[in-house]
Design a protein around this motif. Structure first.
Motif, PDB file in Angstrom:
ATOM      1  N   GLY A   1      -6.824  55.864  -1.511  1.00 20.14           N
ATOM      2  CA  GLY A   1      -6.564  54.771  -2.441  1.00 20.14           C
ATOM      3  C   GLY A   1      -6.998  55.046  -3.864  1.00 20.14           C
ATOM      4  O   GLY A   1      -7.045  54.119  -4.694  1.00 20.14           O
ATOM      5  N   MET A   2      -7.319  56.300  -4.197  1.00 19.70           N
ATOM      6  CA  MET A   2      -7.740  56.655  -5.554  1.00 19.70           C
ATOM      7  C   MET A   2      -6.520  56.912  -6.433  1.00 19.70           C
ATOM      8  O   MET A   2      -5.527  57.497  -5.981  1.00 19.70           O
ATOM      9  CB  MET A   2      -8.638  57.902  -5.512  1.00 19.70           C
ATOM     10  N   ASP A   3      -6.595  56.479  -7.686  1.00 17.51           N
ATOM     11  CA  ASP A   3      -5.497  56.681  -8.617  1.00 17.51           C
ATOM     12  C   ASP A   3      -5.270  58.173  -8.854  1.00 17.51           C
ATOM     13  O   ASP A   3      -6.217  58.959  -8.967  1.00 17.51           O
ATOM     14  CB  ASP A   3      -5.783  56.000  -9.957  1.00 17.51           C
ATOM     15  N   VAL A   4      -3.996  58.545  -8.965  1.00 15.99           N
ATOM     16  CA  VAL A   4      -3.621  59.938  -9.192  1.00 15.99           C
ATOM     17  C   VAL A   4      -2.870  60.025 -10.515  1.00 15.99           C
ATOM     18  O   VAL A   4      -1.861  59.333 -10.718  1.00 15.99           O
ATOM     19  CB  VAL A   4      -2.732  60.476  -8.046  1.00 15.99           C
ATOM     20  N   PHE A   5      -3.373  60.869 -11.413  1.00 14.84           N
ATOM     21  CA  PHE A   5      -2.760  61.071 -12.721  1.00 14.84           C
ATOM     22  C   PHE A   5      -2.327  62.526 -12.860  1.00 14.84           C
ATOM     23  O   PHE A   5      -2.971  63.426 -12.324  1.00 14.84           O
ATOM     24  CB  PHE A   5      -3.757  60.759 -13.847  1.00 14.84           C
ATOM     25  N   ILE A   6      -1.239  62.759 -13.609  1.00 12.05           N
ATOM     26  CA  ILE A   6      -0.875  64.125 -13.981  1.00 12.05           C
ATOM     27  C   ILE A   6      -0.403  64.120 -15.435  1.00 12.05           C
ATOM     28  O   ILE A   6      -0.200  63.063 -16.042  1.00 12.05           O
ATOM     29  CB  ILE A   6       0.221  64.737 -13.075  1.00 12.05           C
ATOM     30  N   ASP A   7      -0.237  65.298 -15.983  1.00  5.67           N
ATOM     31  CA  ASP A   7       0.244  65.454 -17.346  1.00  5.67           C
ATOM     32  C   ASP A   7       1.506  64.623 -17.578  1.00  5.67           C
ATOM     33  O   ASP A   7       2.438  64.650 -16.772  1.00  5.67           O
ATOM     34  CB  ASP A   7       0.539  66.939 -17.601  1.00  5.67           C
ATOM     35  N   LYS A   8       1.537  63.880 -18.688  1.00  2.00           N
ATOM     36  CA  LYS A   8       2.641  62.953 -18.953  1.00  2.00           C
ATOM     37  C   LYS A   8       3.979  63.689 -19.095  1.00  2.00           C
ATOM     38  O   LYS A   8       5.013  63.235 -18.576  1.00  2.00           O
ATOM     39  CB  LYS A   8       2.357  62.156 -20.221  1.00  2.00           C
ATOM     40  N   ASN A   9       3.975  64.818 -19.780  1.00  5.42           N
ATOM     41  CA  ASN A   9       5.228  65.566 -19.938  1.00  5.42           C
ATOM     42  C   ASN A   9       5.771  66.036 -18.594  1.00  5.42           C
ATOM     43  O   ASN A   9       6.977  65.987 -18.342  1.00  5.42           O
ATOM     44  CB  ASN A   9       5.017  66.766 -20.861  1.00  5.42           C
ATOM     45  N   ALA A  10       4.872  66.497 -17.725  1.00  4.96           N
ATOM     46  CA  ALA A  10       5.301  66.943 -16.399  1.00  4.96           C
ATOM     47  C   ALA A  10       5.784  65.768 -15.559  1.00  4.96           C
ATOM     48  O   ALA A  10       6.806  65.854 -14.861  1.00  4.96           O
ATOM     49  CB  ALA A  10       4.156  67.664 -15.693  1.00  4.96           C
ATOM     50  N   ALA A  11       5.058  64.654 -15.621  1.00  3.33           N
ATOM     51  CA  ALA A  11       5.427  63.480 -14.826  1.00  3.33           C
ATOM     52  C   ALA A  11       6.808  62.959 -15.185  1.00  3.33           C
ATOM     53  O   ALA A  11       7.534  62.434 -14.332  1.00  3.33           O
ATOM     54  CB  ALA A  11       4.383  62.378 -15.020  1.00  3.33           C
ATOM     55  N   GLU A  12       7.184  63.100 -16.458  1.00  2.00           N
ATOM     56  CA  GLU A  12       8.468  62.564 -16.916  1.00  2.00           C
ATOM     57  C   GLU A  12       9.589  63.600 -16.869  1.00  2.00           C
ATOM     58  O   GLU A  12      10.714  63.312 -17.289  1.00  2.00           O
ATOM     59  CB  GLU A  12       8.300  62.000 -18.321  1.00  2.00           C
ATOM     60  N   ALA A  13       9.300  64.804 -16.382  1.00  3.68           N
ATOM     61  CA  ALA A  13      10.342  65.815 -16.204  1.00  3.68           C
ATOM     62  C   ALA A  13      11.193  65.476 -14.990  1.00  3.68           C
ATOM     63  O   ALA A  13      10.817  64.654 -14.139  1.00  3.68           O
ATOM     64  CB  ALA A  13       9.708  67.193 -16.043  1.00  3.68           C
ATOM     65  N   ASP A  14      12.327  66.136 -14.882  1.00  4.00           N
ATOM     66  CA  ASP A  14      13.174  65.956 -13.703  1.00  4.00           C
ATOM     67  C   ASP A  14      12.701  66.822 -12.530  1.00  4.00           C
ATOM     68  O   ASP A  14      13.078  66.579 -11.385  1.00  4.00           O
ATOM     69  CB  ASP A  14      14.627  66.309 -14.045  1.00  4.00           C
ATOM     70  N   GLY A  15      11.903  67.806 -12.852  1.00  5.72           N
ATOM     71  CA  GLY A  15      11.363  68.675 -11.806  1.00  5.72           C
ATOM     72  C   GLY A  15      10.197  69.475 -12.338  1.00  5.72           C
ATOM     73  O   GLY A  15      10.098  69.718 -13.547  1.00  5.72           O
TER      74      GLY A  15
ATOM     75  N   ALA B   1       5.285  62.930  -7.439  1.00  7.01           N
ATOM     76  CA  ALA B   1       5.755  63.583  -8.660  1.00  7.01           C
ATOM     77  C   ALA B   1       6.940  64.484  -8.303  1.00  7.01           C
ATOM     78  O   ALA B   1       7.123  64.841  -7.135  1.00  7.01           O
ATOM     79  CB  ALA B   1       4.635  64.394  -9.305  1.00  7.01           C
ATOM     80  N   PRO B   2       7.741  64.885  -9.280  1.00  7.89           N
ATOM     81  CA  PRO B   2       8.945  65.685  -8.979  1.00  7.89           C
ATOM     82  C   PRO B   2       8.641  67.168  -8.776  1.00  7.89           C
ATOM     83  O   PRO B   2       9.252  68.033  -9.409  1.00  7.89           O
ATOM     84  CB  PRO B   2       9.819  65.447 -10.214  1.00  7.89           C
ATOM     85  N   ILE B   3       7.691  67.475  -7.880  1.00 11.31           N
ATOM     86  CA  ILE B   3       7.381  68.875  -7.576  1.00 11.31           C
ATOM     87  C   ILE B   3       8.558  69.474  -6.805  1.00 11.31           C
ATOM     88  O   ILE B   3       8.959  68.946  -5.761  1.00 11.31           O
ATOM     89  CB  ILE B   3       6.093  68.995  -6.743  1.00 11.31           C
ATOM     90  N   LEU B   4       9.097  70.586  -7.304  1.00 13.81           N
ATOM     91  CA  LEU B   4      10.221  71.243  -6.638  1.00 13.81           C
ATOM     92  C   LEU B   4       9.730  72.326  -5.677  1.00 13.81           C
ATOM     93  O   LEU B   4      10.009  72.301  -4.493  1.00 13.81           O
ATOM     94  CB  LEU B   4      11.158  71.859  -7.681  1.00 13.81           C
ATOM     95  N   PHE B   5       8.989  73.275  -6.225  1.00 15.60           N
ATOM     96  CA  PHE B   5       8.465  74.382  -5.431  1.00 15.60           C
ATOM     97  C   PHE B   5       7.421  75.107  -6.265  1.00 15.60           C
ATOM     98  O   PHE B   5       7.211  74.795  -7.446  1.00 15.60           O
ATOM     99  CB  PHE B   5       9.577  75.348  -4.990  1.00 15.60           C
ATOM    100  N   ALA B   6       6.768  76.088  -5.658  1.00 11.37           N
ATOM    101  CA  ALA B   6       5.765  76.897  -6.358  1.00 11.37           C
ATOM    102  C   ALA B   6       6.201  78.349  -6.370  1.00 11.37           C
ATOM    103  O   ALA B   6       6.832  78.834  -5.430  1.00 11.37           O
ATOM    104  CB  ALA B   6       4.404  76.763  -5.680  1.00 11.37           C
ATOM    105  N   VAL B   7       5.858  79.022  -7.448  1.00  6.42           N
ATOM    106  CA  VAL B   7       5.946  80.482  -7.518  1.00  6.42           C
ATOM    107  C   VAL B   7       4.507  80.968  -7.645  1.00  6.42           C
ATOM    108  O   VAL B   7       3.842  80.713  -8.646  1.00  6.42           O
ATOM    109  CB  VAL B   7       6.784  80.964  -8.708  1.00  6.42           C
ATOM    110  N   ALA B   8       4.017  81.624  -6.605  1.00  5.48           N
ATOM    111  CA  ALA B   8       2.597  81.988  -6.551  1.00  5.48           C
ATOM    112  C   ALA B   8       2.420  83.500  -6.531  1.00  5.48           C
ATOM    113  O   ALA B   8       3.143  84.215  -5.831  1.00  5.48           O
ATOM    114  CB  ALA B   8       1.944  81.372  -5.318  1.00  5.48           C
ATOM    115  N   ALA B   9       1.448  83.967  -7.310  1.00  4.09           N
ATOM    116  CA  ALA B   9       1.107  85.387  -7.351  1.00  4.09           C
ATOM    117  C   ALA B   9      -0.172  85.637  -6.569  1.00  4.09           C
ATOM    118  O   ALA B   9      -1.093  84.812  -6.573  1.00  4.09           O
ATOM    119  CB  ALA B   9       0.932  85.844  -8.794  1.00  4.09           C
TER     120      ALA B   9
END
Length: 402
Positions: A137-151, A208-216
């Motif tokens: 039940g804790m509030d979750v925040f992320i970067d505003k630009n990322a949150a408002e992206a399509d992905g 949030a509109p997380i699509l996928f990750a590219v991980a190294a």
């Protein structure tokens, strides 16, 4: 330092030391092959079809020195553009860079990530947006630009964390929770990090509109060993597997213990603790362990890439003010003088350049027979006294040792 104390230190005899080359797995992707590797990997992944023409796609870039990060980021941005979408980079580094938009843009530029090098805009802002709540039940925040992206594409590195252990350490979940998100996890402390990183991360995936990750995953030589893509719904299952591969690739000191560890350079570039405790063995919390066992560490300098920032840490244990000596020789002598319960005629001393680059190190002569028996330690010089210049500082670095 007081002259009398300096005179006392002159009585501390330093043992002869010899240079060795540590042998690790060198498997890696050559930098020139990374663009084709990423293009092929993303073209074949079904989840990349989520990117459609006209979409605005945020690509995360963090604050650590990830190998080949400008090349990796540009390759991701180029793929997004090939799908007819519009990429932009979001600094995903929590409060780093002085907790300012300009500071975070400067951090990226220091790693070679600029609008010119990656071929897309960088939208740096400290504004965040609430996207939902987590399982507690804790509030979750992320970067505003990322949150408002399509992905959002989570571009990150997976490696062991320096202050806690869990199925998710430094990687995809943490990039979302700490990098994109607010400082809730850090405020709670590392005791709860293993719980909160996946809890907040899963909430971000769901809201949030997380699509996928590219991980190294990097090898022990600070090279890109692997690049993988993970669909957002698969992160919870796949990241712990990737973390184990990252553990296996970590650089380390190939002797178990010493009286004194000499670290030529430390700083935030290597770790928020100044040096990676997974190597040095000095953890700022009781929630992680590993690395070499030593009585004391002597740090000789702060590397240029850290811009004078030796440590960034909330744990006061990691911020204690150490004795400060006049030069390298006195610092090393002081470190050895503070050790107890050891063979004073044959002290065990290890010298490393930093906790990231561990191919060439030095060992005191007490290790000579052990090194001869270890096929992963190649002896490159015979034991000899450490060389100091006229100012009392070490006369050579480990990559240019005589």
């Amino acid at each position: 330092m007081h002259e009398k104390a300096a005179a006392l230190l002159q009585k501390v005899q330093l043992p002869p030391m010899f240079r060795v080359r540590q042998v690790f797995d060198r498997t890696h992707i050559a930098p020139e092959d990374i663009p084709d590797c990423i293009a092929g990997m993303l073209s074949d992944a079904p989840h990349t079809r989520k990117i459609r023409p006209g979409m605005r796609i945020a690509i995360t870039v963090g604050s650590r020195g990830v190998a080949n990060i400008p090349i990796i980021t540009k390759a991701i941005a180029d793929f997004v553009k090939s799908r007819g979408a519009h990429p932009f980079v979001v600094p995903a580094m929590g409060s780093h860079g002085g907790a300012t938009a300009e500071g975070q843009r400067a951090v990226l530029a220091g790693y070679g990530v600029t609008e010119e090098t990656v071929g897309c805009p960088i939208l740096s802002s400290m504004e965040v947006k609430k996207i939902g709540v987590n399982a507690d039940g804790m509030d979750v925040f992320i970067d505003k630009n990322a949150a408002e992206a399509d992905g959002i594409i989570v571009n990150c590195r997976i490696k062991p964390h320096t202050s806690f252990r869990g199925p998710f350490e430094s990687g995809i979940m943490k990039m979302m929770t700490i990098g994109l998100g607010a400082e809730t996890c850090h405020r709670a402390g590392f005791k709860y990090m293993a719980k909160y990183v996946p809890m907040f991360g899963q909430a971000i995936i769901e809201n949030a509109p997380i699509l996928f990750a590219v991980a190294a995953i990097e090898n022990a030589y600070d090279q890109t060993a692997e690049l993988v893509t993970v669909d957002a719904p698969d992160v919870y299952e796949q990241e712990p597997i990737l973390l184990q591969r990252a553990f296996a690739n970590m650089p380390r000191i190939l002797v178990d213990s010493c009286e004194l560890l000499i670290v030529d350079e430390c700083g935030k570039y290597f770790s928020g603790n100044g040096m990676d405790p997974n190597v040095s063995g000095k953890f700022p919390t009781p929630y992680a362990s590993g690395g070499i066992e030593s009585q004391h560490i002597v740090a000789l300098d702060i590397d240029e890439a850290s811009h004078g920032n030796g440590i960034t840490c909330k744990m006061l244990y990691g911020c204690e003010i150490p004795p400060f000596m006049n030069n390298d020789r006195e610092a090393i002598q002081m470190g050895l003088a503070m050790c107890v319960d050891y063979d004073e005629a044959h002290p065990r001393i290890v010298r490393i350049p930093n906790t990231l680059h561990l191919e060439h190190i030095m060992l005191s002569e007490a290790y000579y027979d052990e090194a001869r028996r270890n096929p992963d330690l190649i002896i490159e010089s015979e034991p000899a006294p450490l060389a100091f210049d006229a100012d009392g500082n070490l006369a050579f670095d480990l990559d240019n040792a005589p």
